[in-house]
Design an enzyme around this catalytic site. Structure first.
Site, short mmCIF file in Angstrom:
data_model
loop_
_atom_site.label_atom_id
_atom_site.label_comp_id
_atom_site.label_asym_id
_atom_site.label_seq_id
_atom_site.Cartn_x
_atom_site.Cartn_y
_atom_site.Cartn_z
N CYS A 73 -30.89 28.93 22.98
CA CYS A 73 -32.03 28.47 22.19
C CYS A 73 -33.03 27.76 23.11
O CYS A 73 -32.65 27.30 24.19
CB CYS A 73 -31.57 27.51 21.09
SG CYS A 73 -30.68 28.30 19.73
N HIS A 169 -28.64 38.26 21.91
CA HIS A 169 -28.90 38.46 23.33
C HIS A 169 -28.15 39.67 23.85
O HIS A 169 -27.23 40.17 23.20
CB HIS A 169 -28.49 37.22 24.14
CG HIS A 169 -27.00 37.05 24.27
ND1 HIS A 169 -26.18 36.65 23.22
CD2 HIS A 169 -26.16 37.25 25.32
CE1 HIS A 169 -24.93 36.60 23.62
NE2 HIS A 169 -24.88 36.97 24.90
#
Length: 353
Positions: A73, A169
């Site tokens: 993040c 991701h």
């Protein structure tokens, strides 16, 4: 696309990819990190002829942190992460716990979005195109490293796959050798070319599949199908209709259409097992031609290889996983419980309205 390259506190490279050309990326990594030390080593198996990466430092990698401590993040105040800025579109950075490093290659992490609770299938088409552009740029950059022979962009999604970070991701592995799976394809390609007087095996497979019953979806520039000999319960191969060896070879028309086709494919994967089921775990793997020498594959050049993506799930039915048991793990002979024709039919049934 705007590209901004910077360095993290321990010296690793980080690259921002932004949709807006006026975005400024000047945040500094404020973490007190020591320079990363890796122990990656590639060992060749003398019997099988393949290679194994030994990377003992990975035992200490981040493992299922709570969402408010996610290292992927953006940084927020004093909560510092791998991304120094407070927001981002797409970002790529050198893995802190790489399987391959130095003379043994390189590993990178690709964050698809700053939204921790999203998935690739949730992205808009502009964002998905930005990821494609980032994959392409990294393939180009990594191909110029002396230690790199093949570049592999991929995504692991879901705890069942073994993912240890929940943030959306993927990763990029830059290998110092041609991978065993690619070598098998190249040998088959060479044998078919010799046996047929020059016919390309990838072209023949694509032509046959497009004429058959296993096509899942088809656009003007891309085609997705369940292969005749699918190894996994639900497995789809996505090909550009114009053969190119790698992501760099895609023309603008194919790049423009890709987000729509790929997002639809991922959304269908999430609907395979019906409403109320958890998100489908999957691996999405780009296969690109090696950048190294190919003399061992008689008469085959990079241009003979066909870029394609292989997408598959280890879930075989609701609540049940496909485990690699004796035949698969011990001898490499897969046993598929779902007929490829039925898998293709199901993936057509769950098309979005």
């Amino acid at each position: 696309m705007k590209k901004t390259s910077t360095r993290l506190a321990d010296g690793r490279e980080l690259v921002y990819y932004d949709l807006r050309d006026d975005t400024v990326r000047d945040a500094v990594d404020r973490r007190p990190l020591e320079r990363t030390v890796t122990t990656s080593e590639v060992r060749r198996d003398p019997l099988l002829g393949d290679s194994v990466a030994v990377a003992s430092h990975r035992q200490g990698r981040t493992y299922h942190p709570p969402a408010d401590q996610c290292p992927l993040c953006p940084s927020d105040g004093e909560r510092l992460s791998e991304i120094p800025d407070s927001s981002y579109d797409v970002v790529v950075f050198e893995n802190r716990f790489p399987s391959l490093a130095g003379d043994s290659g390189r590993c990178e992490v690709v964050c698809f979005t700053s939204d921790h609770d999203a998935s690739f299938a949730d992205l808009g088409e502009d964002q998905a195109r930005l990821v494609l552009d980032a994959w392409t740029d990294r393939t180009s950059e990594l191909s110029h490293l002396a230690s790199v022979e093949q570049v592999f962009c991929f995504e692991n999604r879901g705890a069942e796959i073994g993912v240890t970070l929940g943030h959306p991701h993927g990763q990029i592995y830059a290998y110092p050798f041609t991978t065993p799976r690619t070598a098998l394809m190249l040998r088959s390609l060479a044998a078919h070319k010799d046996a047929t007087g020059g016919e390309n095996l990838f072209d023949a497979v694509l032509e046959e599949e497009l004429a058959g019953e296993r096509v899942v979806l088809e656009g003007e520039h891309w085609a997705a199908f369940v292969p005749y000999s699918a190894h996994w319960p639900y497995e789809v191969h996505l090909y550009p209709k114009r053969r190119v060896p790698d992501l760099l070879g895609l023309d603008e028309a194919a790049r423009t259409e890709f987000p729509k086709v790929y997002l639809e494919l991922l959304r269908r994967f999430d609907r395979i097992f019906g409403e109320g089921e958890p998100p489908t775990p999957y691996i999405a793997a780009w296969h690109q031609a090696p950048f190294g020498q190919m003399e061992e594959f008689d008469g085959v050049t990079r241009d003979d290889f066909a870029l394609h993506l292989e997408l598959f799930t280890i879930r075989r039915t609701s609540g049940k996983l496909k485990f690699l048991a004796g035949s698969e793990s011990g001898m490499g002979v897969f046993i598929n419980d779902v007929p490829p024709e039925r898998a293709a039919e199901r993936l057509r049934e769950v098309a979005s309205s």
